[in-house]
Design a protein around this motif. Structure first.
Motif, PDB file in Angstrom:
ATOM      1  N   LEU A 199       0.856  -1.313  -0.070  1.00  0.00           N
ATOM      2  CA  LEU A 199      -0.046  -0.128  -0.066  1.00  0.00           C
ATOM      3  C   LEU A 199       0.874   1.152  -0.119  1.00  0.00           C
ATOM      4  O   LEU A 199       2.045   1.244   0.421  1.00  0.00           O
ATOM      5  CB  LEU A 199      -0.856   0.101   1.370  1.00  0.00           C
ATOM      6  CG  LEU A 199      -1.787  -1.194   1.351  1.00  0.00           C
ATOM      7  CD1 LEU A 199      -2.630  -0.820   2.612  1.00  0.00           C
ATOM      8  CD2 LEU A 199      -2.700  -1.284   0.219  1.00  0.00           C
ATOM      9  N   GLN A 200       0.063   2.323  -0.524  1.00  0.00           N
ATOM     10  CA  GLN A 200       0.903   3.620  -0.327  1.00  0.00           C
ATOM     11  C   GLN A 200       1.124   4.172   1.139  1.00  0.00           C
ATOM     12  O   GLN A 200       0.383   3.482   1.970  1.00  0.00           O
ATOM     13  CB  GLN A 200       0.276   4.815  -1.201  1.00  0.00           C
ATOM     14  CG  GLN A 200       0.153   4.577  -2.675  1.00  0.00           C
ATOM     15  CD  GLN A 200       1.621   4.474  -3.252  1.00  0.00           C
ATOM     16  OE1 GLN A 200       2.446   5.035  -3.066  1.00  0.00           O
ATOM     17  NE2 GLN A 200       1.831   3.513  -4.390  1.00  0.00           N
ATOM     18  N   PHE A 201       1.971   5.053   1.315  1.00  0.00           N
ATOM     19  CA  PHE A 201       2.199   5.647   2.895  1.00  0.00           C
ATOM     20  C   PHE A 201       0.857   5.951   3.385  1.00  0.00           C
ATOM     21  O   PHE A 201       0.847   5.258   4.588  1.00  0.00           O
ATOM     22  CB  PHE A 201       3.151   6.728   2.671  1.00  0.00           C
ATOM     23  CG  PHE A 201       3.663   7.211   4.036  1.00  0.00           C
ATOM     24  CD1 PHE A 201       4.833   6.574   4.784  1.00  0.00           C
ATOM     25  CD2 PHE A 201       2.534   7.889   4.791  1.00  0.00           C
ATOM     26  CE1 PHE A 201       5.027   7.042   6.115  1.00  0.00           C
ATOM     27  CE2 PHE A 201       3.185   8.400   6.046  1.00  0.00           C
ATOM     28  CZ  PHE A 201       4.104   7.892   6.560  1.00  0.00           C
ATOM     29  N   LYS A 202       0.153   6.659   2.761  1.00  0.00           N
ATOM     30  CA  LYS A 202      -1.113   7.147   3.450  1.00  0.00           C
ATOM     31  C   LYS A 202      -2.286   5.834   3.773  1.00  0.00           C
ATOM     32  O   LYS A 202      -2.770   5.939   5.051  1.00  0.00           O
ATOM     33  CB  LYS A 202      -1.899   8.177   2.563  1.00  0.00           C
ATOM     34  CG  LYS A 202      -3.153   8.886   3.445  1.00  0.00           C
ATOM     35  CD  LYS A 202      -3.721   9.963   2.424  1.00  0.00           C
ATOM     36  CE  LYS A 202      -5.003  10.600   2.951  1.00  0.00           C
ATOM     37  NZ  LYS A 202      -5.521  11.645   2.310  1.00  0.00           N
ATOM     38  N   GLU A 203      -2.285   5.305   2.886  1.00  0.00           N
ATOM     39  CA  GLU A 203      -3.128   3.987   2.958  1.00  0.00           C
ATOM     40  C   GLU A 203      -2.612   2.903   4.044  1.00  0.00           C
ATOM     41  O   GLU A 203      -3.297   2.470   4.985  1.00  0.00           O
ATOM     42  CB  GLU A 203      -3.435   3.045   1.562  1.00  0.00           C
ATOM     43  CG  GLU A 203      -3.986   3.938   0.457  1.00  0.00           C
ATOM     44  CD  GLU A 203      -3.882   3.156  -0.796  1.00  0.00           C
ATOM     45  OE1 GLU A 203      -2.862   2.526  -1.143  1.00  0.00           O
ATOM     46  OE2 GLU A 203      -4.871   3.145  -1.508  1.00  0.00           O
ATOM     47  N   ALA A 204      -1.383   2.816   4.001  1.00  0.00           N
ATOM     48  CA  ALA A 204      -0.724   1.893   5.037  1.00  0.00           C
ATOM     49  C   ALA A 204      -0.827   2.534   6.564  1.00  0.00           C
ATOM     50  O   ALA A 204      -1.107   1.749   7.498  1.00  0.00           O
ATOM     51  CB  ALA A 204       0.554   1.638   4.691  1.00  0.00           C
ATOM     52  N   TRP A 205      -0.677   3.928   6.568  1.00  0.00           N
ATOM     53  CA  TRP A 205      -0.969   4.459   7.697  1.00  0.00           C
ATOM     54  C   TRP A 205      -2.434   4.340   8.269  1.00  0.00           C
ATOM     55  O   TRP A 205      -2.640   4.254   9.247  1.00  0.00           O
ATOM     56  CB  TRP A 205      -0.819   6.035   7.516  1.00  0.00           C
ATOM     57  CG  TRP A 205      -0.554   6.805   8.838  1.00  0.00           C
ATOM     58  CD1 TRP A 205      -1.776   7.324   9.519  1.00  0.00           C
ATOM     59  CD2 TRP A 205       0.312   7.110   9.732  1.00  0.00           C
ATOM     60  NE1 TRP A 205      -1.346   8.035  10.603  1.00  0.00           N
ATOM     61  CE2 TRP A 205      -0.155   7.866  10.670  1.00  0.00           C
ATOM     62  CE3 TRP A 205       1.710   6.910   9.724  1.00  0.00           C
ATOM     63  CZ2 TRP A 205       0.838   8.183  11.757  1.00  0.00           C
ATOM     64  CZ3 TRP A 205       2.704   7.453  10.711  1.00  0.00           C
ATOM     65  CH2 TRP A 205       2.008   8.156  11.787  1.00  0.00           C
TER      66      TRP A 205
END
Length: 356
Positions: free
Chosen positions: A216-222
């Motif tokens: 996932l992208q950073f924001k999605e993973a966060w």
């Protein structure tokens, strides 16, 4: 040897992170810390730094932090002692441990989602699992077999394979599949009859697709890590609440499934064989549950300390030593009972697995 090291690593990381939270907030609010220990028992080696004794002990399971004047009996009135601080500062120190456990769990979930990814069914027509008792198992299908054609129609993806199978409940179908054996490949055709799903009325042969991991992208993973922590906490609380409610209404002992030290060691021993991702996921789960458990308002746990400090704040005067001592005895009795209950369940599970 690997299992032993894994057990020591998991317990030490989870507990040391917890104690590190207490240490950091002690320093922040001005409480002198006398000792930070990794492990228990006799010190093997250590050093003094920042006016703290950093100790490594003979039993490398967990650790502890010792603020000055933490025991009311030892409180001398010095301004840098634990009980010289206002109730809210002591509550912050107590809360720091569970918060750090949640931080560790969040970090582990984030690492999994960002680096390895989120599991999702593969579109490739390759079998990921064969379910026992279904036609695919009887026909000899194995994990890794690639479906090439069904009833002579070429299959390009998993959706096409599933559609052909679903359209033929209780009707014979021919399936061509490809299997890798070492460096070579073989193709075979097998006839089987899909079972009929009694609810959806479609054909089933008992197979599921491979699982792909999509980073996932950073924001999605966060965001995913945050929701994972919330979801698992909510599910745990729901499970405990329903079990306790059922026991009260039916006047029976709680039907709880708990894992004690033996059970946790067994889980770690199994997970270590599955690789790094499974180990990181287990650390996240253990850390999250340790943080959640420590928030319960049970004396001797961090949540119990916070509860007592809140009472002190409401009454605007320190609690008597008798009240604190009585609360600690009640908390210790409760925790010992939980420990015995969980260990008994661990032993029962081991016995049932042994005699299977």
């Amino acid at each position: 040897m690997l299992t032993t090291l894994a057990v020591l690593f998991v317990f030490t990381v989870v507990v040391v992170i917890h104690e590190l939270g207490h240490l950091l907030v002690c320093r922040w609010v001005g409480v002198r810390v006398e000792k930070f220990a990794v492990g228990f028992g006799k010190e093997i080696f250590g050093f003094d730094w920042k006016q703290i004794r950093w100790s490594f002990c003979i039993l490398p399971l967990g650790g502890y932090v010792k603020p000055a004047g933490e025991d009311p009996e030892e409180h001398t009135g010095a301004p840098d002692e634990f009980f010289a601080q206002p109730w809210y500062s002591r509550a912050a120190i107590a809360l720091a441990g569970p918060i750090m456990n949640y931080g560790l769990a969040f970090g582990c979930f984030f690492w999994i989602l960002f680096y390895w990814g989120q599991p999702q069914p593969s579109h490739a027509p390759i079998i990921g699992e064969v379910i026992s008792g279904f036609p695919a198992q009887a026909a000899g299908f194995q994990k890794g077999d690639q479906i090439v054609a069904i009833n002579g129609r070429p299959v390009l993806n998993w959706e096409e394979a599933a559609d052909e199978i679903h359209k033929n409940p209780e009707k014979a179908i021919d399936m061509r599949y490809r299997r890798k054996i070492g460096s070579s490949e073989t193709e075979s055709i097998v006839a089987l009859v899909p079972k009929k799903d009694p609810q959806k009325h479609v054909g089933l042969i008992g197979i599921s697709p491979m699982i792909d991991m999509k980073p996932l992208q950073f924001k999605e993973a966060w965001s995913g890590s945050y929701h994972q922590c919330i979801l698992l906490s909510a599910l745990t609380l729901k499970y405990l609440g329903e079990a306790l409610q059922k026991s009260i209404l039916q006047r029976k002992k709680p039907e709880l499934e708990l894992a004690g030290p033996i059970g946790i060691v067994t889980v770690i021993a199994n997970v270590v064989k599955e690789g790094m991702q499974a180990m990181v996921s287990l650390i996240a789960l253990i850390s999250l549950n340790l943080g959640l458990f420590n928030l319960f308002p049970i004396p001797l746990l961090d949540g119990g300390h916070v509860f007592l400090y809140l009472l002190e704040g409401l009454w605007r005067k320190p609690l008597s030593r008798v009240v604190i001592r009585t609360a600690n005895i009640i908390g210790a009795t409760f925790l010992i009972a939980i420990f015995i209950f969980a260990t008994t369940q661990d032993i029962t599970r081991l016995q049932s697995n042994f005699f299977k």
